[in-house]
Design a protein around this motif. Sequence first.
Motif, short mmCIF file in Angstrom:
data_model
loop_
_atom_site.label_atom_id
_atom_site.label_comp_id
_atom_site.label_asym_id
_atom_site.label_seq_id
_atom_site.Cartn_x
_atom_site.Cartn_y
_atom_site.Cartn_z
N ASP A 122 0.42 3.52 7.99
CA ASP A 122 1.03 2.50 7.13
C ASP A 122 1.49 1.35 7.99
N GLN A 165 8.09 4.65 -0.62
CA GLN A 165 8.90 5.58 0.15
C GLN A 165 10.20 5.86 -0.59
N GLN A 190 7.82 -4.56 3.16
CA GLN A 190 8.40 -3.70 2.13
C GLN A 190 9.61 -4.39 1.52
N GLU A 199 7.37 6.39 13.47
CA GLU A 199 7.64 5.44 12.40
C GLU A 199 8.70 4.49 12.91
N ASP A 231 0.80 -1.22 0.00
CA ASP A 231 0.00 0.00 0.00
C ASP A 231 0.84 1.27 0.00
N ALA A 232 2.16 1.16 -0.13
CA ALA A 232 2.99 2.35 0.10
C ALA A 232 4.23 2.37 -0.79
N LEU A 274 7.01 9.38 2.37
CA LEU A 274 6.29 8.11 2.38
C LEU A 274 4.85 8.41 1.98
N HIS A 275 4.37 7.73 0.95
CA HIS A 275 2.96 7.86 0.57
C HIS A 275 2.30 6.51 0.76
N SER A 276 1.18 6.48 1.49
CA SER A 276 0.50 5.23 1.80
C SER A 276 -1.01 5.37 1.62
N ASP A 277 -1.61 4.30 1.11
CA ASP A 277 -3.06 4.19 1.01
C ASP A 277 -3.56 3.09 1.95
N TYR A 278 -2.83 2.84 3.04
CA TYR A 278 -3.15 1.73 3.94
C TYR A 278 -4.57 1.85 4.51
#
Length: 189
Positions: free
Chosen positions: A178, A40, A182, A142, A37-38, A58-62
């Motif tokens: 998130d 980075q 990974q 994080e 879902d991410a 970091l971009h997440s659609d979690y």
Amino acid sequence: MKTLTRQFALATFAVALLATTGAYAASGSLDLNLGPDAVQFEANGELIQGVALGGGVLHSDYRGDATIYHAQLLGVQRNRDRDIGVGARWTQFDTDHGDGGGLGLGGYGYVFLPQMPDVSVGGYGFYTPSVVTSSDLDDGYEVGVRARYAFTPNVDGYVGLRQAAADFDNGRGNRTLDRGAQVGVRLSF
């Protein structure tokens, strides 16, 4: 439109960070990792020996849309036994649940396995307490663990687990932004 604006901001931040660290760095690294879902991206460079400046996004659609930016200044040391860094990080959250930023502390640490010198294991963690936050952010963190393999002296591949969360004081409470596995690659120069 909001997603397109965030993607543009993400690309602009990454290019600016790369230009800044590249211009002053004696040595540095670029890191890209992907999860279910991410995505980075990070860039780091040593200003002087033992002091590194860097940042990432970091971009997440979690669980909703979240973009987390950070800039950090760390004391670092790398030798054949370990790779460590400790210092301060500004983290800025732009999420569906709330926005805000703050100054936190943390670091990373990896140990190289003596019987397999190309393999290192370790992790990282950064925490931003409520005393140094702005806007909706109450606190955030994080954390992650990784196993790395040096394919060449300048290229590491890794697998790991990451969790990023924030507590917003706008009535939305604590949100995991998130979480998951990974896979990534880090280029050193």
